[in-house]
Design a protein around this motif. Structure first.
Motif, short mmCIF file in Angstrom:
data_model
loop_
_atom_site.label_atom_id
_atom_site.label_comp_id
_atom_site.label_asym_id
_atom_site.label_seq_id
_atom_site.Cartn_x
_atom_site.Cartn_y
_atom_site.Cartn_z
N ILE A 41 0.87 -1.15 -0.07
CA ILE A 41 0.15 0.05 0.07
C ILE A 41 0.86 1.18 0.00
CG2 ILE A 41 -1.90 1.19 1.22
CD1 ILE A 41 -2.80 -1.64 0.42
N ARG A 42 0.50 1.99 -1.13
CA ARG A 42 1.49 3.40 -0.99
C ARG A 42 0.52 4.46 -0.88
NH1 ARG A 42 4.71 2.08 -6.63
NH2 ARG A 42 6.34 0.61 -5.72
N PRO A 43 0.22 5.04 0.34
CA PRO A 43 -0.63 6.00 0.70
C PRO A 43 -0.10 7.46 0.42
CG PRO A 43 0.00 5.35 2.73
CD PRO A 43 0.80 4.31 1.64
N SER A 44 -0.63 8.46 0.09
CA SER A 44 -0.31 9.73 -0.14
C SER A 44 -0.41 10.47 1.41
CB SER A 44 -1.06 10.64 -0.97
OG SER A 44 -2.32 10.79 -0.59
N ALA A 45 -0.03 11.59 1.56
CA ALA A 45 -0.20 12.23 2.91
C ALA A 45 -1.61 12.12 3.70
CB ALA A 45 0.14 13.82 2.95
N ASP A 61 -6.67 10.74 -2.29
CA ASP A 61 -7.85 11.25 -2.59
C ASP A 61 -8.07 12.19 -3.81
OD1 ASP A 61 -9.48 9.81 -0.71
OD2 ASP A 61 -8.67 11.18 0.76
N ASP A 62 -9.05 12.30 -4.75
CA ASP A 62 -9.09 13.20 -5.64
C ASP A 62 -9.55 14.41 -5.33
OD1 ASP A 62 -11.61 12.34 -5.10
OD2 ASP A 62 -12.05 11.63 -7.19
N TRP A 63 -9.16 15.34 -4.35
CA TRP A 63 -9.71 16.29 -3.89
C TRP A 63 -9.29 17.75 -4.43
CZ3 TRP A 63 -8.65 15.23 1.95
CH2 TRP A 63 -9.51 14.26 2.51
N ASN A 64 -8.00 17.70 -5.16
CA ASN A 64 -7.51 18.92 -5.87
C ASN A 64 -7.30 20.30 -5.14
OD1 ASN A 64 -6.52 20.27 -8.43
ND2 ASN A 64 -8.69 21.00 -8.86
N ALA A 72 -1.51 19.20 -2.89
CA ALA A 72 -1.26 18.65 -1.31
C ALA A 72 -1.05 17.02 -1.52
CB ALA A 72 -2.42 19.17 -0.31
N CYS A 73 -1.69 16.49 -2.17
CA CYS A 73 -1.88 14.89 -2.32
C CYS A 73 -2.10 14.28 -1.05
CB CYS A 73 -0.45 14.48 -2.97
SG CYS A 73 -0.08 15.15 -4.58
N LEU A 74 -3.29 14.56 -0.69
CA LEU A 74 -3.91 14.03 0.64
C LEU A 74 -4.62 12.97 0.60
CD1 LEU A 74 -4.77 17.61 2.01
CD2 LEU A 74 -2.58 16.54 2.45
#
Length: 324
Positions: A165-169, A231-234, A201-203
């Motif tokens: 698993i490679r999560p962002s922040a 998440d695709d929050w932009n 931010a790549c959260l």
């Protein structure tokens, strides 16, 4: 199915526990290191195992009778020596893998980091799981790269299913991406932006990530696979830090050019340890907030059916409530 979660008192481990309980999975063993308030875990019937995961003898039979191991325990700081990070990540994971083999664990899930892809130029490619990784000299990220290889090789050799698993922040209550910025806001220097906080931010919300890990546990397609989660929050770092600061009626500080910040961090990492102190700015944090670390999550969304259930506004509201 019995599940071992290492680092169950941490951000990812605790959120995964709640997702599993919500899904009806109650046979959970939770590893923890420090004696935090354990009431929530005891109340939910979690079998607890306290040990230093870097001590091979201390974790003997930690995975006994378990079908799945989710290894989320990690050294989540932005500065340390190479030995610090390789002991906490590579060595500890190797000890855990050997115990899993001894106890006939079927599936080993390793929580790595989006940091493994820090060395990839986003102007040339948005990395996915097939993109070759490049080491950057940042000990945390390099240790994660080598530990991923360890997990793949060990599990393949010994016929254990693995998932990486490679999560962002990851954000949520007690996240370092919440606590550390808020600490810096209260210092005389304040919380500085890198390049005006223009980078994404790549959260990822901790619950959204926990849902992704759960899907990897129950879907056969996830066996012997690697997945990025973001998440695709932009949302930019400027927006995130501004929203976070507003929770404490504060504002973010001025901006520093990336090159200047990275040079300062490089020097600080040499000078401050000479006086027994941690540097006020580390290369890892400069990279994380001053570089584009976007990754493709197409594989997780198509193969696993994963999606961001909690949106940015809801995630930030939860964080705000946790601070009161």
């Amino acid at each position: 199915m019995k599940i071992l979660i290492t680092g169950i008192t941490g951000l990812i481990g605790k959120h995964l526990m709640y997702v599993l309980l919500d899904k009806g999975y109650t046979h959970i063993r939770g590893h923890h290191f420090t004696n935090k308030n354990m009431d929530a875990f005891i109340a939910n019937g979690i079998e607890l195992f306290q040990a230093d995961i870097c001590d091979e003898q201390a974790i003997k039979d930690i995975s006994k009778d378990c079908d799945v191991v989710v290894h989320s325990a990690a050294k989540v700081i932005d500065y340390g020596t190479k030995k610090d990070f390789y002991t906490a990540h590579y060595d500890a994971t190797h000890f855990l893998l050997k115990d899993a083999l001894q106890n006939k664990v079927k599936h080993f899930i390793y929580v790595s980091s989006v940091g493994v892809a820090s060395g990839i130029d986003r102007k040339k490619i948005i990395p996915d799981e097939t993109t070759p990784l490049v080491k950057t000299g940042v000990h945390y990220d390099d240790a994660k790269i080598d530990t991923e290889t360890l997990v793949k090789d060990f599990c393949t050799k010994n016929n254990i299913f693995y998932t990486i698993i490679r999560p962002s922040a990851v954000i949520g209550k007690d996240s370092v991406w919440v606590t550390e910025p808020l600490k810096r806001i209260d210092t005389p220097i304040g919380l500085k932006l890198i390049d005006n906080g223009k980078q994404p931010a790549c959260l990822i919300d901790a619950t959204n990530l926990a849902n992704g890990i759960f899907l990897c546990m129950i879907k056969d397609i996830a066996r012997n696979q690697t997945y990025f989660f973001m998440d695709d929050w932009n949302v930019s770092w400027k927006q995130y830090f501004t929203d976070l600061a507003a929770m404490k009626n504060k504002t973010v500080g001025s901006s520093i050019p990336f090159g200047v910040a990275y040079t300062i961090a490089s020097i600080a990492e040499i000078v401050f340890p000479l006086f027994g102190k941690n540097p006020p700015l580390a290369k890892k944090s400069v990279q994380a907030t001053g570089m584009n670390r976007t990754i493709s999550t197409e594989k997780a969304r198509t193969e696993l059916g994963w999606k961001s259930i909690i949106n940015y506004e809801e995630s930030m509201q939860r964080i705000k409530e946790s601070l009161n």
